[in-house]
Design a protein around this motif. Structure first.
Motif, PDB file in Angstrom:
ATOM      1  N   THR A   1       0.739  -1.192  -0.108  1.00 13.48           N
ATOM      2  CA  THR A   1       0.040   0.097  -0.064  1.00 13.48           C
ATOM      3  C   THR A   1       0.899   1.367   0.013  1.00 13.48           C
ATOM      4  N   TYR A   2       1.953   1.177   0.642  1.00 12.15           N
ATOM      5  CA  TYR A   2       2.846   2.403   0.551  1.00 12.15           C
ATOM      6  C   TYR A   2       3.277   2.562  -0.798  1.00 12.15           C
ATOM      7  N   VAL A   3       3.734   1.498  -1.596  1.00  8.52           N
ATOM      8  CA  VAL A   3       4.160   1.565  -3.135  1.00  8.52           C
ATOM      9  C   VAL A   3       2.893   2.345  -3.727  1.00  8.52           C
ATOM     10  N   TYR A   4       1.776   1.966  -3.668  1.00  9.43           N
ATOM     11  CA  TYR A   4       0.780   2.299  -4.223  1.00  9.43           C
ATOM     12  C   TYR A   4       0.221   3.976  -4.095  1.00  9.43           C
ATOM     13  N   ARG A   5       0.483   4.124  -2.698  1.00 11.69           N
ATOM     14  CA  ARG A   5       0.093   5.510  -2.339  1.00 11.69           C
ATOM     15  C   ARG A   5       1.155   6.567  -2.532  1.00 11.69           C
ATOM     16  N   VAL A   6       2.292   6.250  -2.258  1.00  9.38           N
ATOM     17  CA  VAL A   6       3.388   7.317  -2.591  1.00  9.38           C
ATOM     18  C   VAL A   6       4.109   7.114  -3.815  1.00  9.38           C
ATOM     19  N   GLY A   7       4.151   6.001  -4.537  1.00  6.64           N
ATOM     20  CA  GLY A   7       4.883   5.799  -5.725  1.00  6.64           C
ATOM     21  C   GLY A   7       3.793   5.957  -6.976  1.00  6.64           C
ATOM     22  N   ILE A   8       2.739   5.120  -6.958  1.00  7.51           N
ATOM     23  CA  ILE A   8       1.945   5.116  -8.087  1.00  7.51           C
ATOM     24  C   ILE A   8       1.036   6.370  -8.096  1.00  7.51           C
ATOM     25  N   ARG A   9       0.389   6.524  -7.091  1.00  6.88           N
ATOM     26  CA  ARG A   9      -0.413   7.764  -7.058  1.00  6.88           C
ATOM     27  C   ARG A   9       0.284   8.836  -7.115  1.00  6.88           C
TER      28      ARG A   9
END
Length: 309
Positions: free
Chosen positions: A263-271
């Protein structure tokens, strides 16, 4: 002469087994195209990725480990790493032995119809997505309108925030994971139990062994290799974080324990359109998981087991 004989043996072997090699073409091609070729995009972790230029035309980052340093210098990354290890560790501690125990219990059932019915009911949750399970859990465990809290209220117990309190969230997260996957993992152990020689049970019965003795001295040693292999594979996923399960169950009140690397990758990286950061974190996860896998395999071999290679 030796070369001619060896070539003849090879040709004879290929004449007998060429159909098997032909059948391997499709899975090998699939693995190369969809597993190995995408690995070339690992270079994104060392570049300032620009979606308009693509992976290969994007410039190299300066310094080369820029995105790794950026991830390691943020508190959110370390919180996500801590939560990933904690949740996966609890899954391993509680989720690994339960399928073994359940398979032993099912194997001891005398009524085959009841055994098949129980096994079917237990592994059906595996086929439900985490979105469906999270929806059911949020409805059942809602503080005011949930069936569980209504029942607790009638029993004289106050309302419990299962998904809004950090400690209870972790317990609920692990419990839902056990409920969903315990029955599916049991199938593997039941298949291993069926491969045990029945004569061993007959010999143990002749010696006067009870059911518990048969389980301890015949069944468990018979499936020990399967247990070791699955334990090694689970150790290799200790830092691998699934996305759908924590994302579907988390909320703003429990982000201190619910935010994992996925979820960290999704929140910080992708979004946040930091695709190089997502690649760096993903590469870090993969390297650590491989280290755990090799370590678990070597430890298993030192204790006399075959390991997975």
């Amino acid at each position: 002469m030796r070369q001619k004989r060896s070539t003849r043996k090879v040709l004879q072997y290929l004449k007998k087994t060429w159909t098997l090699y032909l059948m391997m073409v499709i899975p090998v091609t699939f693995a190369i195209v969809f597993r190995y070729l995408p690995m070339t995009n690992i270079s994104m972790a060392f570049k300032d990725y620009n979606m308009f230029k693509g992976v290969w035309d994007s410039p190299w980052s300066d310094p080369i480990f820029k995105w790794f340093q950026k991830a390691f210098n943020t508190k959110d990354f370390w919180y996500a790493l801590r939560n990933t290890i904690m949740l996966n560790g609890l899954d391993l501690i509680f989720g690994f032995p339960l399928p073994i125990i359940l398979s032993l219990l099912l194997n001891e059932l005398a009524y085959k119809r009841y055994k098949k019915f129980t096994q079917t009911i237990v592994y059906l949750p595996h086929f439900l997505s985490w979105i469906i399970i999270s929806g059911i859990a949020k409805q059942l465990l809602a503080p005011r309108t949930g069936v569980v809290n209504i029942f607790l209220g009638k029993m004289g117990v106050g309302s419990i925030d299962f998904l809004q309190t950090s400690g209870l969230y972790v317990a609920t997260y692990i419990a839902l994971g056990l409920w969903k996957e315990m029955g599916w993992n049991t199938i593997i152990y039941l298949a291993a139990i069926t491969g045990i020689n029945p004569e061993l049970y007959e010999a143990a019965e002749v010696d006067g062994a009870s059911r518990l003795r048969k389980i301890w001295h015949v069944t468990l040693p018979g499936i020990r290799s399967t247990i070791v292999v699955l334990l090694i594979m689970n150790m290799g996923r200790i830092l691998g974080s699934e996305f759908d399960r924590p994302f579907a169950l988390q909320n703003d009140l429990v982000m201190n324990v619910a935010d994992v690397l996925g979820t960290y990758v999704y929140r910080v990286g992708i979004r946040g359109f930091q695709f190089s950061l997502t690649a760096a974190v993903g590469l870090f996860q993969s390297v650590v998981c491989v280290i755990f896998l090799f370590a678990a395999n070597s430890i298993a071999k030192r204790f006399g087991e075959r390991g997975i290679w």
